[in-house]
Design a protein around this motif. Structure first.
Motif, PDB file in Angstrom:
ATOM      1  N   ARG A  14     -78.910  44.336  69.118  1.00  0.00           N
ATOM      2  CA  ARG A  14     -78.452  45.723  69.277  1.00  0.00           C
ATOM      3  C   ARG A  14     -76.994  45.862  68.819  1.00  0.00           C
ATOM      4  NH1 ARG A  14     -75.775  48.963  72.521  1.00  0.00           N
ATOM      5  NH2 ARG A  14     -75.112  47.247  73.850  1.00  0.00           N
ATOM      6  N   LEU A  15     -76.180  44.874  69.221  1.00  0.00           N
ATOM      7  CA  LEU A  15     -74.777  44.910  68.824  1.00  0.00           C
ATOM      8  C   LEU A  15     -74.623  44.747  67.304  1.00  0.00           C
ATOM      9  CD1 LEU A  15     -73.159  42.729  71.663  1.00  0.00           C
ATOM     10  CD2 LEU A  15     -72.962  45.206  71.344  1.00  0.00           C
ATOM     11  N   LEU A  16     -75.510  43.884  66.736  1.00  0.00           N
ATOM     12  CA  LEU A  16     -75.483  43.674  65.290  1.00  0.00           C
ATOM     13  C   LEU A  16     -75.875  44.950  64.552  1.00  0.00           C
ATOM     14  CD1 LEU A  16     -75.090  41.751  62.918  1.00  0.00           C
ATOM     15  CD2 LEU A  16     -77.460  41.021  63.194  1.00  0.00           C
ATOM     16  N   GLN A  17     -76.896  45.625  65.065  1.00  0.00           N
ATOM     17  CA  GLN A  17     -77.330  46.875  64.465  1.00  0.00           C
ATOM     18  C   GLN A  17     -76.210  47.928  64.535  1.00  0.00           C
ATOM     19  OE1 GLN A  17     -80.873  47.649  66.756  1.00  0.00           O
ATOM     20  NE2 GLN A  17     -82.233  46.798  65.150  1.00  0.00           N
ATOM     21  N   LYS A  18     -75.542  47.941  65.656  1.00  0.00           N
ATOM     22  CA  LYS A  18     -74.437  48.885  65.826  1.00  0.00           C
ATOM     23  C   LYS A  18     -73.323  48.594  64.817  1.00  0.00           C
ATOM     24  CE  LYS A  18     -71.123  50.591  69.223  1.00  0.00           C
ATOM     25  NZ  LYS A  18     -70.596  50.451  70.617  1.00  0.00           N
ATOM     26  N   ARG A  19     -73.042  47.284  64.651  1.00  0.00           N
ATOM     27  CA  ARG A  19     -71.981  46.889  63.707  1.00  0.00           C
ATOM     28  C   ARG A  19     -72.367  47.239  62.277  1.00  0.00           C
ATOM     29  NH1 ARG A  19     -66.960  46.872  62.503  1.00  0.00           N
ATOM     30  NH2 ARG A  19     -66.300  45.129  61.187  1.00  0.00           N
ATOM     31  N   ILE A  20     -73.671  47.009  61.966  1.00  0.00           N
ATOM     32  CA  ILE A  20     -74.158  47.347  60.630  1.00  0.00           C
ATOM     33  C   ILE A  20     -74.033  48.860  60.392  1.00  0.00           C
ATOM     34  CG2 ILE A  20     -76.213  47.477  59.163  1.00  0.00           C
ATOM     35  CD1 ILE A  20     -77.080  44.792  60.401  1.00  0.00           C
ATOM     36  N   ALA A  21     -74.396  49.629  61.417  1.00  0.00           N
ATOM     37  CA  ALA A  21     -74.292  51.087  61.302  1.00  0.00           C
ATOM     38  C   ALA A  21     -72.837  51.509  61.076  1.00  0.00           C
ATOM     39  CB  ALA A  21     -74.849  51.744  62.565  1.00  0.00           C
ATOM     40  N   GLU A  22     -71.929  50.845  61.808  1.00  0.00           N
ATOM     41  CA  GLU A  22     -70.514  51.154  61.634  1.00  0.00           C
ATOM     42  C   GLU A  22     -70.044  50.813  60.221  1.00  0.00           C
ATOM     43  OE1 GLU A  22     -68.668  48.905  64.687  1.00  0.00           O
ATOM     44  OE2 GLU A  22     -69.060  50.406  66.273  1.00  0.00           O
ATOM     45  N   LEU A  23     -70.524  49.661  59.727  1.00  0.00           N
ATOM     46  CA  LEU A  23     -70.152  49.252  58.376  1.00  0.00           C
ATOM     47  C   LEU A  23     -70.701  50.215  57.331  1.00  0.00           C
ATOM     48  CD1 LEU A  23     -70.642  45.371  58.604  1.00  0.00           C
ATOM     49  CD2 LEU A  23     -68.476  46.610  58.432  1.00  0.00           C
ATOM     50  N   VAL A  24     -71.925  50.693  57.589  1.00  0.00           N
ATOM     51  CA  VAL A  24     -72.524  51.671  56.660  1.00  0.00           C
ATOM     52  C   VAL A  24     -71.684  52.927  56.627  1.00  0.00           C
ATOM     53  CG1 VAL A  24     -74.507  53.191  56.300  1.00  0.00           C
ATOM     54  CG2 VAL A  24     -74.867  50.777  56.842  1.00  0.00           C
ATOM     55  N   ILE A  25     -71.265  53.350  57.829  1.00  0.00           N
ATOM     56  CA  ILE A  25     -70.432  54.553  57.912  1.00  0.00           C
ATOM     57  C   ILE A  25     -69.094  54.334  57.195  1.00  0.00           C
ATOM     58  CG2 ILE A  25     -69.139  56.040  59.484  1.00  0.00           C
ATOM     59  CD1 ILE A  25     -71.408  55.621  61.515  1.00  0.00           C
ATOM     60  N   VAL A  26     -68.501  53.158  57.464  1.00  0.00           N
ATOM     61  CA  VAL A  26     -67.223  52.825  56.824  1.00  0.00           C
ATOM     62  C   VAL A  26     -67.377  52.768  55.315  1.00  0.00           C
ATOM     63  CG1 VAL A  26     -65.495  51.009  56.521  1.00  0.00           C
ATOM     64  CG2 VAL A  26     -66.275  51.617  58.821  1.00  0.00           C
ATOM     65  N   ASP A  27     -68.493  52.133  54.881  1.00  0.00           N
ATOM     66  CA  ASP A  27     -68.738  52.020  53.440  1.00  0.00           C
ATOM     67  C   ASP A  27     -68.939  53.407  52.821  1.00  0.00           C
ATOM     68  OD1 ASP A  27     -69.296  50.309  51.074  1.00  0.00           O
ATOM     69  OD2 ASP A  27     -71.252  51.295  51.195  1.00  0.00           O
ATOM     70  N   ALA A  28     -69.673  54.247  53.554  1.00  0.00           N
ATOM     71  CA  ALA A  28     -69.895  55.616  53.059  1.00  0.00           C
ATOM     72  C   ALA A  28     -68.582  56.373  52.975  1.00  0.00           C
ATOM     73  CB  ALA A  28     -70.883  56.341  53.978  1.00  0.00           C
ATOM     74  N   GLU A  29     -67.740  56.193  54.007  1.00  0.00           N
ATOM     75  CA  GLU A  29     -66.443  56.856  54.007  1.00  0.00           C
ATOM     76  C   GLU A  29     -65.558  56.316  52.886  1.00  0.00           C
ATOM     77  OE1 GLU A  29     -64.954  56.251  57.896  1.00  0.00           O
ATOM     78  OE2 GLU A  29     -66.103  57.906  58.793  1.00  0.00           O
ATOM     79  N   ARG A  30     -65.677  54.983  52.670  1.00  0.00           N
ATOM     80  CA  ARG A  30     -64.888  54.374  51.592  1.00  0.00           C
ATOM     81  C   ARG A  30     -65.309  54.923  50.244  1.00  0.00           C
ATOM     82  NH1 ARG A  30     -65.881  50.545  48.129  1.00  0.00           N
ATOM     83  NH2 ARG A  30     -67.826  49.959  49.175  1.00  0.00           N
ATOM     84  N   LYS A  31     -66.644  54.989  50.058  1.00  0.00           N
ATOM     85  CA  LYS A  31     -67.152  55.522  48.795  1.00  0.00           C
ATOM     86  C   LYS A  31     -66.762  56.987  48.634  1.00  0.00           C
ATOM     87  CE  LYS A  31     -71.094  52.403  48.263  1.00  0.00           C
ATOM     88  NZ  LYS A  31     -72.581  52.285  48.212  1.00  0.00           N
TER      89      LYS A  31
END
Length: 221
Positions: A14-31
């Motif tokens: 669950r924590l890994l999924q949350k981190r992945i989701a955060e990274l996706v958001i960060v990556d989307a924001e970065r892009k």
């Protein structure tokens, strides 16, 4: 114990999924941020093309992002030998100019805007030039705009006007000295005239006195 381990494993997932989701958001924001920067750069480059004076766009490493047509025409270079190159390497290192280095490496980092920075340089292709540089650092787009105004002819004209003014001042001074010399000469001659006139009138008085004396003696006789 097995159930506890399973629960821990599920929690880790669950924590890994949350981190992945955060990274996706960060990556989307970065892009998204990169896209915004790209759009801003494209917009800035479009504006650059509308500027009549030579203008060049540099990145944080002082490499050329783009330049306008006026820059290429004025300095007789082409985009292929300009874009992506270190500014000091342009034109067979013709742009490796101490005053330009001082502006870009010392002055501009302290002042995001700098205007009317005068620079003289003898270019191999276009000869000696006097230029006014106006630089602006755009932090949000990580770029520097460098506008270049060729004031060579204007400087020559100003020098000609200055020389003419100096000649006029010298002529006026000579004319003034001539007038003063004339006045002094007149003043020097004038006392001599006064003296001559005084002597003449004195002579007349003496003659008149002598005549009066003769008349007086004649009457006494």
């Amino acid at each position: 114990q097995k159930d506890k381990t399973k629960e821990e494993f599920i929690e880790e997932i669950r924590l890994l999924q949350k981190r992945i989701a955060e990274l996706v958001i960060v990556d989307a924001e970065r892009k998204k941020a990169e896209q915004i920067v790209k759009e801003m750069r494209d917009y800035a480059e479009n504006i650059v093309e509308t500027i009549r004076e030579p203008l060049i766009v540099l990145d944080d490493t002082l490499k050329v992002i783009s330049a306008n047509k006026s820059f290429y025409q004025t300095f007789k270079v082409n985009p292929e030998e300009t874009k992506g190159r270190f500014i000091y390497d342009l034109g067979n290192r013709q742009w490796d100019i101490p005053k330009l280095r001082k502006l870009l490496e010392e002055i501009l980092p302290k002042n995001s805007v700098f205007e009317n920075y005068e620079m003289e340089h003898d270019f191999e292709t276009i000869g000696p030039k006097t230029m006014l540089l106006n630089a602006r650092r755009l932090e949000s787009m990580q770029m520097t705009l460098l506008a270049i105004e060729d004031v060579t002819e204007r400087k020559k004209a100003e020098q000609i006007v200055k020389e003419m003014q100096e000649k006029m001042i010298r002529s006026e001074k000579l004319a003034t000295l001539g007038k003063l010399a004339g006045i002094v000469g007149h003043e020097l001659r004038n006392p001599l005239g006064v003296i001559r006139n005084s002597v003449y009138f004195l002579k007349l008085k003496l003659v008149s006195a002598m005549q009066d004396e003769r008349i007086k003696r004649h009457l006494d006789i």
